[in-house]
Design a protein around this motif. Structure first.
Motif, PDB file in Angstrom:
ATOM      1  N   SER A 135      29.298  -3.692 -67.309  1.00  0.00           N
ATOM      2  CA  SER A 135      30.387  -4.083 -66.412  1.00  0.00           C
ATOM      3  C   SER A 135      30.466  -3.223 -65.161  1.00  0.00           C
ATOM      4  CB  SER A 135      31.732  -4.031 -67.149  1.00  0.00           C
ATOM      5  OG  SER A 135      32.097  -2.686 -67.448  1.00  0.00           O
ATOM      6  N   ILE A 136      29.771  -2.082 -65.136  1.00  0.00           N
ATOM      7  CA  ILE A 136      29.771  -1.233 -63.940  1.00  0.00           C
ATOM      8  C   ILE A 136      28.385  -1.174 -63.300  1.00  0.00           C
ATOM      9  CG2 ILE A 136      31.739   0.197 -64.607  1.00  0.00           C
ATOM     10  CD1 ILE A 136      29.707   2.316 -65.569  1.00  0.00           C
ATOM     11  N   VAL A 137      27.435  -1.973 -63.796  1.00  0.00           N
ATOM     12  CA  VAL A 137      26.086  -1.962 -63.236  1.00  0.00           C
ATOM     13  C   VAL A 137      26.011  -2.917 -62.054  1.00  0.00           C
ATOM     14  CG1 VAL A 137      23.659  -2.503 -63.655  1.00  0.00           C
ATOM     15  CG2 VAL A 137      24.992  -1.309 -65.409  1.00  0.00           C
ATOM     16  N   VAL A 138      25.632  -2.389 -60.897  1.00  0.00           N
ATOM     17  CA  VAL A 138      25.435  -3.209 -59.704  1.00  0.00           C
ATOM     18  C   VAL A 138      24.041  -3.821 -59.728  1.00  0.00           C
ATOM     19  CG1 VAL A 138      25.290  -3.180 -57.173  1.00  0.00           C
ATOM     20  CG2 VAL A 138      27.039  -1.817 -58.352  1.00  0.00           C
ATOM     21  N   SER A 139      23.035  -3.012 -59.974  1.00  0.00           N
ATOM     22  CA  SER A 139      21.654  -3.481 -60.005  1.00  0.00           C
ATOM     23  C   SER A 139      20.798  -2.488 -60.780  1.00  0.00           C
ATOM     24  CB  SER A 139      21.102  -3.649 -58.588  1.00  0.00           C
ATOM     25  OG  SER A 139      21.092  -2.396 -57.914  1.00  0.00           O
ATOM     26  N   GLY A 140      19.589  -2.937 -61.124  1.00  0.00           N
ATOM     27  CA  GLY A 140      18.665  -2.059 -61.841  1.00  0.00           C
ATOM     28  C   GLY A 140      18.662  -2.250 -63.336  1.00  0.00           C
ATOM     29  N   LEU A 141      19.369  -3.281 -63.823  1.00  0.00           N
ATOM     30  CA  LEU A 141      19.442  -3.546 -65.257  1.00  0.00           C
ATOM     31  C   LEU A 141      18.405  -4.595 -65.638  1.00  0.00           C
ATOM     32  CD1 LEU A 141      21.075  -3.062 -67.917  1.00  0.00           C
ATOM     33  CD2 LEU A 141      22.516  -4.990 -67.238  1.00  0.00           C
ATOM     34  N   ALA A 142      17.602  -4.300 -66.662  1.00  0.00           N
ATOM     35  CA  ALA A 142      16.649  -5.279 -67.181  1.00  0.00           C
ATOM     36  C   ALA A 142      17.412  -6.355 -67.947  1.00  0.00           C
ATOM     37  CB  ALA A 142      15.619  -4.592 -68.070  1.00  0.00           C
ATOM     38  N   GLU A 143      16.709  -7.297 -68.506  1.00  0.00           N
ATOM     39  CA  GLU A 143      17.329  -8.401 -69.250  1.00  0.00           C
ATOM     40  C   GLU A 143      18.356  -7.870 -70.241  1.00  0.00           C
ATOM     41  OE1 GLU A 143      18.850 -11.394 -70.633  1.00  0.00           O
ATOM     42  OE2 GLU A 143      17.207 -11.897 -69.263  1.00  0.00           O
ATOM     43  N   ALA A 144      19.637  -8.194 -69.995  1.00  0.00           N
ATOM     44  CA  ALA A 144      20.721  -7.631 -70.799  1.00  0.00           C
ATOM     45  C   ALA A 144      21.020  -8.447 -72.046  1.00  0.00           C
ATOM     46  CB  ALA A 144      21.983  -7.504 -69.952  1.00  0.00           C
ATOM     47  N   ASN A 145      20.528  -9.675 -72.125  1.00  0.00           N
ATOM     48  CA  ASN A 145      20.853 -10.543 -73.258  1.00  0.00           C
ATOM     49  C   ASN A 145      19.773 -10.541 -74.339  1.00  0.00           C
ATOM     50  OD1 ASN A 145      23.305 -11.411 -72.095  1.00  0.00           O
ATOM     51  ND2 ASN A 145      22.177 -12.844 -70.784  1.00  0.00           N
ATOM     52  N   LEU A 146      18.818  -9.626 -74.226  1.00  0.00           N
ATOM     53  CA  LEU A 146      17.761  -9.531 -75.224  1.00  0.00           C
ATOM     54  C   LEU A 146      18.339  -9.054 -76.552  1.00  0.00           C
ATOM     55  CD1 LEU A 146      14.638  -9.857 -75.325  1.00  0.00           C
ATOM     56  CD2 LEU A 146      14.482  -7.391 -74.928  1.00  0.00           C
ATOM     57  N   ASP A 147      17.945  -9.683 -77.648  1.00  0.00           N
ATOM     58  CA  ASP A 147      18.421  -9.307 -78.977  1.00  0.00           C
ATOM     59  C   ASP A 147      18.213  -7.809 -79.190  1.00  0.00           C
ATOM     60  OD1 ASP A 147      18.948  -8.939 -81.671  1.00  0.00           O
ATOM     61  OD2 ASP A 147      17.814 -10.690 -82.335  1.00  0.00           O
ATOM     62  N   ILE A 148      19.288  -7.104 -79.526  1.00  0.00           N
ATOM     63  CA  ILE A 148      19.206  -5.650 -79.663  1.00  0.00           C
ATOM     64  C   ILE A 148      18.292  -5.240 -80.816  1.00  0.00           C
ATOM     65  CG2 ILE A 148      21.152  -5.337 -81.254  1.00  0.00           C
ATOM     66  CD1 ILE A 148      20.231  -3.170 -78.171  1.00  0.00           C
ATOM     67  N   MET A 149      18.010  -6.168 -81.757  1.00  0.00           N
ATOM     68  CA  MET A 149      17.148  -5.827 -82.885  1.00  0.00           C
ATOM     69  C   MET A 149      15.664  -5.951 -82.534  1.00  0.00           C
ATOM     70  SD  MET A 149      19.204  -4.763 -85.043  1.00  0.00           S
ATOM     71  CE  MET A 149      18.024  -4.522 -86.373  1.00  0.00           C
ATOM     72  N   LEU A 150      15.351  -6.466 -81.358  1.00  0.00           N
ATOM     73  CA  LEU A 150      13.951  -6.579 -80.951  1.00  0.00           C
ATOM     74  C   LEU A 150      13.480  -5.266 -80.336  1.00  0.00           C
ATOM     75  CD1 LEU A 150      13.897 -10.116 -79.262  1.00  0.00           C
ATOM     76  CD2 LEU A 150      13.103  -9.493 -81.565  1.00  0.00           C
ATOM     77  N   ASP A 151      12.277  -4.845 -80.701  1.00  0.00           N
ATOM     78  CA  ASP A 151      11.703  -3.639 -80.124  1.00  0.00           C
ATOM     79  C   ASP A 151      11.478  -3.834 -78.625  1.00  0.00           C
ATOM     80  OD1 ASP A 151      11.482  -2.074 -82.508  1.00  0.00           O
ATOM     81  OD2 ASP A 151       9.767  -3.302 -83.103  1.00  0.00           O
ATOM     82  N   ARG A 152      11.840  -2.835 -77.844  1.00  0.00           N
ATOM     83  CA  ARG A 152      11.583  -2.855 -76.407  1.00  0.00           C
ATOM     84  C   ARG A 152      10.208  -2.263 -76.132  1.00  0.00           C
ATOM     85  NH1 ARG A 152      16.231  -5.275 -77.781  1.00  0.00           N
ATOM     86  NH2 ARG A 152      17.856  -5.155 -76.193  1.00  0.00           N
ATOM     87  N   THR A 153       9.516  -2.838 -75.182  1.00  0.00           N
ATOM     88  CA  THR A 153       8.177  -2.381 -74.847  1.00  0.00           C
ATOM     89  C   THR A 153       8.182  -1.680 -73.481  1.00  0.00           C
ATOM     90  OG1 THR A 153       7.565  -4.413 -73.682  1.00  0.00           O
ATOM     91  CG2 THR A 153       7.226  -4.363 -76.078  1.00  0.00           C
ATOM     92  N   GLU A 154       7.043  -1.106 -73.141  1.00  0.00           N
ATOM     93  CA  GLU A 154       6.887  -0.479 -71.833  1.00  0.00           C
ATOM     94  C   GLU A 154       7.145  -1.499 -70.722  1.00  0.00           C
ATOM     95  OE1 GLU A 154       5.751   3.296 -70.067  1.00  0.00           O
ATOM     96  OE2 GLU A 154       5.319   2.821 -72.151  1.00  0.00           O
ATOM     97  N   GLU A 155       6.741  -2.748 -70.961  1.00  0.00           N
ATOM     98  CA  GLU A 155       6.952  -3.787 -69.948  1.00  0.00           C
ATOM     99  C   GLU A 155       8.437  -4.050 -69.722  1.00  0.00           C
ATOM    100  OE1 GLU A 155       4.594  -5.041 -67.970  1.00  0.00           O
ATOM    101  OE2 GLU A 155       3.383  -3.533 -69.004  1.00  0.00           O
ATOM    102  N   HIS A 156       9.211  -4.031 -70.794  1.00  0.00           N
ATOM    103  CA  HIS A 156      10.659  -4.197 -70.636  1.00  0.00           C
ATOM    104  C   HIS A 156      11.216  -3.091 -69.753  1.00  0.00           C
ATOM    105  CE1 HIS A 156      10.573  -6.602 -74.568  1.00  0.00           C
ATOM    106  NE2 HIS A 156      11.029  -7.425 -73.655  1.00  0.00           N
ATOM    107  N   TYR A 157      10.770  -1.871 -69.993  1.00  0.00           N
ATOM    108  CA  TYR A 157      11.285  -0.724 -69.243  1.00  0.00           C
ATOM    109  C   TYR A 157      10.853  -0.752 -67.785  1.00  0.00           C
ATOM    110  CZ  TYR A 157      13.526   1.812 -73.059  1.00  0.00           C
ATOM    111  OH  TYR A 157      14.394   2.197 -74.046  1.00  0.00           O
ATOM    112  N   LYS A 158       9.778  -1.425 -67.492  1.00  0.00           N
ATOM    113  CA  LYS A 158       9.341  -1.536 -66.095  1.00  0.00           C
ATOM    114  C   LYS A 158      10.181  -2.555 -65.327  1.00  0.00           C
ATOM    115  CE  LYS A 158       4.547  -0.085 -66.849  1.00  0.00           C
ATOM    116  NZ  LYS A 158       3.119  -0.464 -66.810  1.00  0.00           N
ATOM    117  N   GLU A 159      10.970  -3.365 -66.050  1.00  0.00           N
ATOM    118  CA  GLU A 159      11.850  -4.341 -65.399  1.00  0.00           C
ATOM    119  C   GLU A 159      13.160  -3.709 -64.934  1.00  0.00           C
ATOM    120  OE1 GLU A 159      12.524  -7.425 -68.194  1.00  0.00           O
ATOM    121  OE2 GLU A 159      10.423  -8.076 -68.292  1.00  0.00           O
TER     122      GLU A 159
END
Length: 292
Positions: free
Chosen positions: A69-93
């Motif tokens: 709610s306070i993020v203006v920009s720079g946030l990757a896909e926020a609706n991704l299932d929290i139980m899914l492992d995040r990859t390096e590619e996610h972090y590059k977004e």
């Protein structure tokens, strides 16, 4: 709102001086944020100023005040299932809403047994150098002042509106190679870069497994407030409809500006060179700010 504030002022709660001795390695602003300020008309009593906090830890009592709610920009896909492992590619977004691997593994185990009443999760924002800049806008949520002007058109000094700013990471077991918030972040507050070495760990509070989990960022001299309708992305681009919706701005531009909604723009990035996803990304679990 100003009329209501004058007719129904927020009661001031006073209490005796904190028994916890002051840690002189902390800035005075840190001690005051943690334990209160001496009362102006009675130095023997203390009072707390207005504090605001945003976190995505669950369960939460007010989901409208989660970190996005306070993020203006720079946030990757926020609706991704929290139980899914995040990859390096996610972090590059961009910065990622994530949990530690231990947290996710534990949750998977208990879900096989119906959850076992395990309802909490330490969801936080994680970033690495490739995640780029995370821009935040912290709204002023303090009481109006009756003894001086407090209007965004003639008073833009951030120190008039905000007393202090802290970042905290999740209380979780981390590797020695993990990001240190006081060493590995580049932070700008109100348009002013925070000098290296001035972001310091908070001592005497917020510690987990002998690791300091909170740092004091402070409000640098010269920092300015920004009206929400004037907030842009770091490169000057206007906000997207999704950005505006997340920040509770009208989707379409309006001719007038909401002068009452003022806040502090904070930019955060991870210094290149040390921090990696495998070694331990930088983690922002709680953003806390104090107002006069």
């Amino acid at each position: 709102q100003d009329i209501l504030d004058r007719l129904l002022p927020t009661p001031v709660v006073r209490f005796p001086k904190a028994l916890t001795p002051m840690n002189h390695d902390n800035a005075a602003a840190v001690h005051e944020l943690l334990f209160g300020h001496p009362s102006a008309d009675d130095p023997s009593s203390y009072e707390m100023k207005q504090l605001s906090c945003r976190t995505s830890f669950v369960p939460a009592t007010d989901t409208s005040k989660a970190l996005p709610s306070i993020v203006v920009s720079g946030l990757a896909e926020a609706n991704l299932d929290i139980m899914l492992d995040r990859t390096e590619e996610h972090y590059k977004e961009g910065w990622v809403l994530d949990v530690s691997q231990v947290e996710r593994t534990t949750k998977r185990k208990v879900e096989k047994c119906g959850g076992l009443g395990y309802v909490d999760m330490k969801i936080a924002l994680y970033g690495i150098p490739d995640s780029g800049a995370l821009r935040l806008w912290l709204p002023f949520e303090g009481p109006s002042h009756g003894d001086h002007s407090h209007h965004p058109t003639d008073d833009t000094d951030a120190r008039h509106w905000f007393d202090d700013l802290m970042f905290c990471e999740a209380n979780e077991k981390r590797k020695d190679s993990a990001c240190s918030l006081n060493e590995d972040l580049e932070v700008s507050v109100g348009g002013v870069p925070v000098p290296p070495g001035t972001i310091r760990p908070v001592l005497g509070a917020a510690e987990y497994l002998k690791r300091k989990t909170c740092v004091n960022v402070g409000i640098p001299k010269g920092a300015q407030i920004t009206r929400l309708p004037r907030v842009t992305k770091p490169n000057g681009d206007p906000l997207s409809p999704a950005d505006r919706q997340r920040l509770s701005l009208p989707i379409e531009e309006e001719d007038h500006e909401d002068l009452g909604r003022v806040g502090l723009v904070v930019d955060v990035a991870v210094r290149p060179g040390k921090v990696t996803l495998g070694g331990g990304a930088c983690c922002l679990s709680h953003i806390v700010w104090e107002m006069p």
